[in-house]
Design an enzyme around this catalytic site. Structure first.
Site, PDB file in Angstrom:
ATOM      1  N   LYS A   1       0.842  -1.213   0.000  1.00 29.02           N
ATOM      2  CA  LYS A   1       0.000   0.000   0.000  1.00 29.02           C
ATOM      3  C   LYS A   1       0.874   1.259   0.000  1.00 29.02           C
ATOM      4  CE  LYS A   1      -0.131  -0.062   5.055  1.00 29.02           C
ATOM      5  NZ  LYS A   1      -0.956  -0.382   6.257  1.00 29.02           N
TER       6      LYS A   1
ATOM      7  N   TYR B   1      15.085  30.942   6.568  1.00 27.08           N
ATOM      8  CA  TYR B   1      13.989  31.737   7.148  1.00 27.08           C
ATOM      9  C   TYR B   1      14.082  31.813   8.667  1.00 27.08           C
ATOM     10  CZ  TYR B   1      11.364  31.406   2.721  1.00 27.08           C
ATOM     11  OH  TYR B   1      10.937  31.490   1.419  1.00 27.08           O
TER      12      TYR B   1
HETATM   13  C1  LIG Z   1      -0.215  -1.383   6.930  1.00 25.26           C
HETATM   14  C2  LIG Z   1      -0.767  -2.627   7.450  1.00 25.26           C
HETATM   15  C3  LIG Z   1       0.031  -3.771   7.591  1.00 25.26           C
HETATM   16  C4  LIG Z   1       1.534  -3.747   7.452  1.00 25.26           C
HETATM   17  O1  LIG Z   1       2.056  -3.118   8.617  1.00 25.26           O
HETATM   18  P1  LIG Z   1       3.626  -2.995   8.850  1.00 25.26           P
HETATM   19  O2  LIG Z   1       3.746  -2.458  10.224  1.00 25.26           O
HETATM   20  O3  LIG Z   1       4.140  -2.062   7.814  1.00 25.26           O
HETATM   21  O4  LIG Z   1       4.177  -4.364   8.711  1.00 25.26           O
HETATM   22  C5  LIG Z   1      -0.578  -4.960   7.905  1.00 25.26           C
HETATM   23  N1  LIG Z   1      -1.918  -5.019   8.109  1.00 25.26           N
HETATM   24  C6  LIG Z   1      -2.710  -3.933   8.039  1.00 25.26           C
HETATM   25  C7  LIG Z   1      -4.158  -4.058   8.309  1.00 25.26           C
HETATM   26  C8  LIG Z   1      -2.163  -2.699   7.733  1.00 25.26           C
HETATM   27  O5  LIG Z   1      -2.944  -1.615   7.678  1.00 25.26           O
END
Ligand SMILES: *Cc1c(COP(=O)(O)O)cnc(C)c1O
Length: 383
Positions: free
Chosen positions: A41, A271
């Site tokens: 994702k 800045y």
């Molecule tokens: C993002 C996510 C993961 C992966 O989590 P990590 O900490 O990056 O391993 C797994 N399950 C769900 C439901 C998530 O939202």
């Protein structure tokens, strides 16, 4: 100072090591000895979703996970055919598109299941569904009170061939603190939820609970499938050294000095003049800023590698640029600056940056972007 000589480095780029992603995937899969759903994702945690997906599959991932349906459809449009779960949906989601693309979907509530069933009937396909139990994160998922109703509705829909429940799952609140009491509590609630689902006839679903931290540290949570994200990209979810688990960071963030100049002691830098060099010095201008995902909070805090050593950003990070005080080091326009990387060339790591700006490496790698170009090295999954 002399004019910069070719060959010129790109102004600003994120370099992604596909072989590292594949190797990290193989290390994790070997660690758990069971199927692995690789989470890609958020544009592959900032590494590029499609190349990251190809690399994890080359490394032995059995399935892919994404948050939203658009991400899943983009993977399918790129020709990726691996099993694929998308889990975060709002009312009115186009589940027919998910079914047509053979995307499995997560369901947290009966109204959402109704929408999935309606899409299954409209398309004549059977939806592959993962039922999400809220075991204590209080985020997605059905609560203990809502679970029996959701399970019952899913069992009826499965009997009607509208859905097949292929997963029973949940997500942990504290996997990065491996002794935290919520862990055993969540496992207990999850086991109860699974028992209720199996009693209702949902006997073929695979159970999955483990994110990266749990994949590394909590074997009791591995069940039938693990679901790591950040560790695939070589970052330690526990905040330590990823090499301790055989993981290697896949992302290097680098830029090229746009201008270097001598200035007298005491000039105000950037800045608001929050930095003043104590002696005559060389300032180097780095052409990336908060619009590119370099946190503004990094000003006077975060380290970068320039001129052979790590130096803290001098003064505020601006929208497009920041300044370094490189002292008397012979840093010139055209020279390389590394913000973070694996650490083996002396550059800071994303973990060091996270500590410096009081965030987590997840946020840094997923937000870096803007006007950085991306370049892939390594061949894993390349076509
Ligand atoms: C993002 C996510 C993961 C992966 O989590 P990590 O900490 O990056 O391993 C797994 N399950 C769900 C439901 C998530 O939202």
């Amino acid at each position: 100072m002399t004019n910069p000589a070719p060959p010129f480095l790109p102004r600003a780029e994120v370099v992604v090591d596909l072989d590292a992603i594949a190797a990290n995937t193989a290390v994790l899969r070997e660690r758990v000895g069971r199927p692995l759903m690789a989470v890609v994702k958020a544009d592959g945690y900032g590494h590029g979703m499609v190349p990251a997906a190809r690399a994890v599959l080359a490394g032995g991932a059995d399935a892919l996970g994404v948050a939203v349906l658009d991400e899943a459809l983009a993977l399918r449009a790129a020709g990726i055919t691996a099993p694929l779960l998308a889990w975060l949906h709002t009312p009115g989601t186009d589940y027919a598109a998910a079914l047509a693309a053979d995307v499995e979907v997560s369901v947290s509530a009966e109204w959402a299941l109704d929408e999935v069933v309606a899409a299954a009937r409209a398309t004549g396909r059977t939806a592959r569904v993962h039922l999400f139990a809220d075991t204590g994160l209080s985020r997605e998922g059905a609560t203990t009170a809502g679970w029996p109703g959701l399970v019952g509705a899913a069992a009826r829909a499965q009997a009607d061939d509208d859905v097949v429940v292929t997963g029973l799952w949940s997500h942990m609140a504290y996997a990065d603190a491996p002794t935290h009491p919520t862990i055993a509590a969540q496992v207990r609630v999850f086991d109860e939820a699974v028992a209720i689902a199996r009693d209702a006839g949902l006997t073929d679903a695979r159970r999955h609970l483990a994110n990266s931290a749990a994949t590394i540290a909590l074997p009791d949570t591995w069940y039938d499938l693990v679901r790591p994200g950040v560790a695939l990209y070589g970052l330690d979810p526990l905040g330590g050294d990823p090499a301790a688990y055989g993981l290697r960071p896949a992302m290097t963030v680098r830029a090229t000095v746009a201008l270097a100049k001598r200035v007298p002691a005491g000039v105000g830098v950037s800045y608001g003049h929050t930095y003043f060099p104590e002696t005559e010095t060389t300032l180097a201008l780095v052409p990336v800023g908060y619009a590119d995902g370099v946190p503004r909070a990094a000003g006077n805090r975060a380290p970068v590698l320039a001129g052979g050593s790590q130096r803290t950003i001098a003064g505020r990070v601006c929208m497009d640029q920041f300044v370094l005080d490189v002292g008397d080091a012979p840093v010139a326009a055209g020279d390389e600056v590394v913000l973070w990387g694996p650490g083996d060339r002396g550059e800071p790591t994303a973990q060091q940056w996270a500590d410096a700006v009081d965030t987590i490496h997840y946020e840094l790698v997923t937000r870096v972007g803007g006007r950085f170009s991306r370049r892939y090295v390594g061949s894993a999954g390349a076509i």
